[in-house]
Design a protein around this motif. Sequence first.
Motif, short mmCIF file in Angstrom:
data_model
loop_
_atom_site.label_atom_id
_atom_site.label_comp_id
_atom_site.label_asym_id
_atom_site.label_seq_id
_atom_site.Cartn_x
_atom_site.Cartn_y
_atom_site.Cartn_z
N SER A 16 66.78 17.99 -1.70
CA SER A 16 67.78 17.60 -0.70
C SER A 16 68.81 18.69 -0.42
CB SER A 16 68.50 16.32 -1.15
OG SER A 16 69.11 16.53 -2.43
N GLU A 17 68.94 19.67 -1.34
CA GLU A 17 69.91 20.74 -1.15
C GLU A 17 69.29 22.00 -0.55
OE1 GLU A 17 73.28 20.54 -1.69
OE2 GLU A 17 72.80 18.40 -1.93
N TRP A 18 68.10 21.84 0.03
CA TRP A 18 67.41 22.95 0.67
C TRP A 18 67.05 22.56 2.10
CZ3 TRP A 18 66.48 27.56 -2.06
CH2 TRP A 18 66.81 27.51 -3.42
N ARG A 19 66.94 23.55 2.98
CA ARG A 19 66.67 23.27 4.39
C ARG A 19 65.66 24.28 4.96
NH1 ARG A 19 69.32 26.85 7.97
NH2 ARG A 19 70.75 28.28 6.90
N VAL A 20 65.02 23.91 6.07
CA VAL A 20 64.12 24.83 6.76
C VAL A 20 64.96 25.73 7.67
CG1 VAL A 20 62.14 25.04 8.29
CG2 VAL A 20 62.28 23.11 6.72
N CYS A 21 64.69 27.01 7.58
CA CYS A 21 65.45 27.99 8.34
C CYS A 21 64.51 28.73 9.29
CB CYS A 21 66.10 28.97 7.36
SG CYS A 21 66.87 30.39 8.12
N SER A 22 64.95 28.99 10.50
CA SER A 22 64.08 29.61 11.52
C SER A 22 64.56 30.99 11.94
CB SER A 22 63.99 28.70 12.75
OG SER A 22 65.27 28.46 13.29
N TYR A 39 59.02 30.45 9.28
CA TYR A 39 59.92 29.40 8.80
C TYR A 39 59.93 29.43 7.28
CZ TYR A 39 59.03 28.10 13.59
OH TYR A 39 58.90 28.15 14.96
N ILE A 40 61.15 29.48 6.74
CA ILE A 40 61.30 29.53 5.29
C ILE A 40 62.32 28.47 4.86
CG2 ILE A 40 60.65 31.96 5.02
CD1 ILE A 40 63.60 32.67 5.10
N VAL A 41 62.34 28.18 3.57
CA VAL A 41 63.26 27.17 3.03
C VAL A 41 64.35 27.89 2.25
CG1 VAL A 41 63.48 25.17 1.52
CG2 VAL A 41 61.45 25.43 2.97
N VAL A 42 65.60 27.58 2.56
CA VAL A 42 66.75 28.27 1.95
C VAL A 42 67.77 27.22 1.49
CG1 VAL A 42 66.44 30.31 3.40
CG2 VAL A 42 67.93 28.46 4.19
N PRO A 43 68.73 27.62 0.62
CA PRO A 43 69.77 26.66 0.21
C PRO A 43 70.61 26.20 1.39
CG PRO A 43 69.72 28.58 -1.26
CD PRO A 43 68.84 28.90 -0.10
N VAL A 44 70.99 24.95 1.37
CA VAL A 44 71.83 24.38 2.42
C VAL A 44 73.15 25.13 2.53
CG1 VAL A 44 73.16 22.30 3.04
CG2 VAL A 44 70.78 22.08 2.31
N THR A 94 75.06 40.89 -3.10
CA THR A 94 73.96 40.06 -2.57
C THR A 94 73.34 39.21 -3.67
OG1 THR A 94 73.47 41.75 -0.89
CG2 THR A 94 71.74 40.14 -1.37
N ASP A 95 73.13 39.84 -4.82
CA ASP A 95 72.54 39.13 -5.96
C ASP A 95 73.38 37.91 -6.33
OD1 ASP A 95 70.33 39.15 -7.70
OD2 ASP A 95 71.59 39.85 -9.34
N GLN A 96 74.66 38.11 -6.48
CA GLN A 96 75.56 37.03 -6.88
C GLN A 96 75.62 35.94 -5.81
OE1 GLN A 96 79.29 39.02 -7.69
NE2 GLN A 96 78.77 39.39 -9.85
N ARG A 97 75.56 36.34 -4.56
CA ARG A 97 75.65 35.36 -3.47
C ARG A 97 74.44 34.41 -3.50
NH1 ARG A 97 76.99 31.85 -1.01
NH2 ARG A 97 77.56 31.62 1.18
N PHE A 98 73.25 34.97 -3.68
CA PHE A 98 72.05 34.12 -3.68
C PHE A 98 71.95 33.29 -4.96
CE2 PHE A 98 70.62 36.59 -0.07
CZ PHE A 98 69.88 35.66 0.65
N LEU A 99 72.29 33.89 -6.10
CA LEU A 99 72.24 33.13 -7.35
C LEU A 99 73.24 31.98 -7.33
CD1 LEU A 99 71.80 35.92 -10.07
CD2 LEU A 99 70.08 34.37 -9.14
N ILE A 119 71.73 29.19 -5.21
CA ILE A 119 70.68 28.47 -5.94
C ILE A 119 71.29 27.57 -7.00
CG2 ILE A 119 68.67 28.76 -7.45
CD1 ILE A 119 68.14 31.45 -5.97
N THR A 120 72.32 28.08 -7.68
CA THR A 120 73.03 27.26 -8.68
C THR A 120 73.66 26.04 -8.03
OG1 THR A 120 73.51 29.22 -10.01
CG2 THR A 120 74.87 27.28 -10.41
N LYS A 121 74.25 26.24 -6.87
CA LYS A 121 74.93 25.14 -6.16
C LYS A 121 73.94 24.07 -5.71
CE LYS A 121 78.52 24.51 -2.65
NZ LYS A 121 79.29 25.17 -1.56
N SER A 122 72.67 24.46 -5.49
CA SER A 122 71.67 23.48 -5.04
C SER A 122 71.23 22.55 -6.16
CB SER A 122 70.43 24.22 -4.49
OG SER A 122 69.69 24.82 -5.55
N HIS A 123 71.59 22.88 -7.42
CA HIS A 123 71.19 22.08 -8.58
C HIS A 123 72.24 21.00 -8.84
CE1 HIS A 123 69.91 20.96 -12.59
NE2 HIS A 123 68.85 21.74 -12.48
#
Length: 717
Positions: free
Chosen positions: A173-179, A193-198, A245-250, A253-257
């Motif tokens: 539920s914390e992930w979305r399709v991105c175009s 189309y890929i799936v990324v954190p909301v 960039t590394d910290q932003r994506f990690l 991903i942490t926030k999606s949990h």
Amino acid sequence: MWPRKCISAESSQDDLWGKLICTNFKVSFIPQDAPPKQSRLSHLLLGEHDVPLTCLEQVVTVNDTKGKKKVLGSNQKLKFNPTELILYCKDLRIIRFCFDEAGPESAKKVCLAIAHYSHPADLQLLFGFEYQGRRYHESKERINGSTPRGGLQTPIFDRPSDWDREIKRTGASEWRVCSINEGYAISQSLPEYIVVPVSLADQDLKQHSLSFTDQRIPLWCWNHQNGSALVRMANLSDPLQQRKTDQRFLAAITKSHPQRSEVFRSDLDKCLPNIQDIQNAFVKVRQSCVIDPFEESEERWLSSIENSRWLEYVRAFLKHSAEIVYHLDGKNSSVVLQEEEDRDLSCVVSSLVQLMLDPHYRSLIGFQSLVQKEWVMAGHRFLDRCNHLKKNDKEESPLFMLFLDCVWQIMNQYPAAFEFTEAYLTLLSDSMWIPLFSTFLFNSPKQRAQHLMDFAKNKAIPQGEDQVVYFPPVWNWSQQFSTKDQTLFNNPMYVGKGAACVQNGEVKTFRRTKKTYSSTLRGTSASVRNGMRGGEETLPRRGSLVSELRPDFSPVKDESPSERFFRDWFSRPADQQGLLIPLLMPSHMALWKLYFLRWVPEACIPRGGPITAYHKLSQLVDEIEILQSQLRQYKGPSPGSTPLPSPSGPPSDQRRMYFKAGSPNDPPTPPDFLTSSFPFTPVGNLCRRGIHGTPISKFLNEARIWLSTETLANDTV
């Protein structure tokens, strides 16, 4: 021309005379006298003696009288008249033709033609681009209107709806399709189309994508029901932006949990063999299985298999995947798989992790969707790794074959957990060398889209037509096999969602609830893991990741959490529709005999091998399904209700099993055509001096112990 196809290297008595023809699709041998029809797999596009040109590894010409041998490439000259032609195939066949009575010039011409057409200068010259255009227009003439996607059930993941369904199915539920990659605007190798954190906006993704190799932003693979996510990521190429960039994506991903658990990162390049090592190991194991003579002692042959390191690498990938499973399932942590380009090793590991954790991917459609999602759409370089154009041997590596071997290892240990069979896996591997399907021809989704767009223009296919319809993937199996032959894919032992059972005289369908989806869900105590309560006595099972340290599974004072996780799992019966972890001691790794030894006459066991059990089980399941169908035809549920006249089972063409239920008068022994190589036949696949027995009898289960004539001559009784 009329060469002969050599069946035995020692005698020409059984050799076949016929015509040898080279087309732009295959090398075709048409026997002069058609052999009797055998009950075996029949390919709709290839005859028994045909080899697709893309399946040719080497074309070797020999002149016995002059003692000359030459490996032919494209546009090469041949200075001698060949007396023999040997074809080494990528599906491990070795085929030999002799030109005893053929004219020397015609023999030379056909050898040069085979060498030339097996080295196409361009991808568009592969036969699929001609065949599929003709097939499309012929099918449009026959059929008015069409079913969506040509009736294909396997999702292709080339549209948002396929990803949306996967998000919903896994509860992400914390992930979305991105175009943002529509038209491949960001990355050349990612899908549109890929799936990324909301929590990540499109603008952030565009900005940070510049820091990654080939602008491959992290790619969501799968979500556990406990909230942990499996993500794959390419290396960061911009050292200045790396930390930010590394910290932003990690952080995203942490926030999606749900529990904001810390993300575990696995660097695959550091802990797994590279693509060159894998290629070298495959070349060596192939050499031992199909090229070297079977005349050495058993011990030396088995040592050569071990020294190839193929099984060692298979084990390494399975072991690492099991460790990732521990972090997702046991530690409740999201995992990032990191690889330099995220297009090779990560395909293998991400697929194996999902296969172990999610029973959906152990169904036939689920497995095909897994390959489509994690290999085809994720940009695995099939064109380069399969070396279809034979342009760069250094790029060739059998990563997909390694994955299929890993799948077979798990299937071999848990045969009731998979809807499909090893015959299906073998035929899927063979399909890589048939250049008619979009699945294994390209290096990326963008390359596929560009080539198919040009193809559609050249073949006058209407603009806007679905690419899946005019250039289908391999998952449309009706292009290769009849409905009956496709039933060879069905595993009679499969315990799946739709498995039928009988309770109190009533036929019921087995349904699983979400609570038993995995062995360790959020809120599920370890004491009820794998469907057995802690108070029940169980026999410990042998082997695990931790068994190398403590094979008895008894708790120890300094036991790590991962050791406790694996000890706990292996001490209880496995749930076939839950988490599966393979046994990983070196002794648990087996050579995949159907794949590696199917063309070796010496290793073929008449009426032996696993097919004999498959034959009996299929007949039994077919008989049960006939009885179930007859029961359903009764009008009422009560025992005294009146049955319909002559209740019968389902029509023969609708029955799931390849082998149908027999009559009481059938002989108890397996039919003559069943061998350990079934549904393949090793006849005519021979390039070495024949022997009368096999010295690998210990390796071949249930085989008689045969001795070679040399051994008998040297031994004294």
